[in-house]
Design a protein around this motif. Structure first.
Motif, PDB file in Angstrom:
ATOM      1  N   HIS A 135       3.464  11.122   7.694  1.00  0.00           N
ATOM      2  CA  HIS A 135       3.149  10.064   6.737  1.00  0.00           C
ATOM      3  C   HIS A 135       4.423   9.238   6.578  1.00  0.00           C
ATOM      4  O   HIS A 135       5.527   9.745   6.768  1.00  0.00           O
ATOM      5  CB  HIS A 135       2.746  10.653   5.384  1.00  0.00           C
ATOM      6  N   ASP A 186      -3.717   5.285   9.720  1.00  0.00           N
ATOM      7  CA  ASP A 186      -4.102   4.475   8.553  1.00  0.00           C
ATOM      8  C   ASP A 186      -3.620   3.035   8.723  1.00  0.00           C
ATOM      9  O   ASP A 186      -4.364   2.082   8.472  1.00  0.00           O
ATOM     10  CB  ASP A 186      -3.492   5.033   7.258  1.00  0.00           C
ATOM     11  N   PRO A 241       0.922   6.218   4.057  1.00  0.00           N
ATOM     12  CA  PRO A 241      -0.065   6.183   5.139  1.00  0.00           C
ATOM     13  C   PRO A 241       0.433   6.871   6.403  1.00  0.00           C
ATOM     14  O   PRO A 241       1.631   7.039   6.614  1.00  0.00           O
ATOM     15  CB  PRO A 241      -0.242   4.679   5.394  1.00  0.00           C
ATOM     16  N   THR A 242      -0.524   7.248   7.224  1.00  0.00           N
ATOM     17  CA  THR A 242      -0.224   7.748   8.571  1.00  0.00           C
ATOM     18  C   THR A 242      -0.222   6.543   9.508  1.00  0.00           C
ATOM     19  O   THR A 242      -0.655   5.445   9.130  1.00  0.00           O
ATOM     20  CB  THR A 242      -1.299   8.746   9.039  1.00  0.00           C
ATOM     21  N   ASN A 247       0.852  -1.197   0.000  1.00  0.00           N
ATOM     22  CA  ASN A 247       0.000   0.000   0.000  1.00  0.00           C
ATOM     23  C   ASN A 247       0.886   1.244   0.000  1.00  0.00           C
ATOM     24  O   ASN A 247       1.019   1.909   1.013  1.00  0.00           O
ATOM     25  CB  ASN A 247      -0.923  -0.001   1.217  1.00  0.00           C
ATOM     26  N   ASN A 288      -6.050  -0.352   9.272  1.00  0.00           N
ATOM     27  CA  ASN A 288      -6.015  -1.424   8.281  1.00  0.00           C
ATOM     28  C   ASN A 288      -5.521  -2.754   8.839  1.00  0.00           C
ATOM     29  O   ASN A 288      -5.890  -3.807   8.336  1.00  0.00           O
ATOM     30  CB  ASN A 288      -5.173  -1.003   7.078  1.00  0.00           C
TER      31      ASN A 288
END
Length: 143
Positions: free
Chosen positions: A82, A41, A37-38, A33, A45
Motif C-alpha cells: 500500500h 487501486d 491505495p495499492t 485519496n 481509478n
C-alpha cells in the motif's frame, strides 16, 4: 485538497522527479485519496482518465516516488504493498475484518531502544492490527 498542476509539478521537481502526465495524475490521486491505495487501486481509478495507462507505469511511478521520498511503502502481513503519501512519522491501524487502514499520530520523540543505540535507524514503522470501530459496531448490531 485541490492542487494546481503548477504546484504538483513543483512538488515533483523538488523531489528530483521529472513531471509527466502519469506522474502528475498519480500524485494528484494520492493527495486527494489518502486511503493507502495499492498499485491496482491507483490503476483502476486513473484508467478512465488515461486510457493508455498500464499497470507497469503505475508500479514504476510508485517505485520512483518511494525512492525519492514522495510516498512510503506499507506492507501489512507481508501482503500487497500500500502507498502512503504522508511520509511524516505516524502509525497505522489495519482492521482485520474490513481491511481499512487508519492513520494515527505518534509522538515525535520516540526513544531508540538501548539495544539499538549503536544502530543507524533510518525508519520507524508503528502498526497495530485488530477490529476497527465501524466493524465492532456492525458486529454488535448483528448479535
Amino acid at each position: 485538497m485541490k492542487n494546481t498542476i503548477k504546484q504538483l509539478k513543483e512538488y515533483l521537481i523538488n523531489h528530483n522527479i521529472k513531471p509527466s502526465t502519469i506522474r502528475l495524475k498519480v500524485l494528484e490521486y494520492l493527495l486527494n485519496n489518502r486511503i493507502h491505495p495499492t498499485a491496482d487501486d491507483i490503476y483502476k481509478n486513473l484508467l478512465p482518465q488515461i486510457p493508455t495507462l498500464s499497470k507497469t507505469s503505475i508500479y514504476n511511478t510508485m517505485e520512483l516516488f518511494a525512492n525519492n521520498g514522495v510516498v512510503k511503502i506499507l506492507s501489512f502481513d507481508g501482503k500487497e504493498a500500500h502507498y502512503d503519501v504522508n511520509t511524516e512519522l505516524h502509525g497505522h491501524f489495519k482492521c482485520r475484518r474490513c481491511g481499512i487502514i487508519y492513520d494515527f499520530n505518534v509522538p515525535f520523540d520516540i526513544p531508540i531502544p538501548n539495544e539499538l543505540k549503536e544502530f543507524d535507524v533510518k525508519e520507524v514503522d508503528i502498526n497495530f492490527y485488530g477490529i476497527c470501530h465501524k466493524c465492532n459496531k456492525q458486529r454488535g448490531q448483528e448479535m
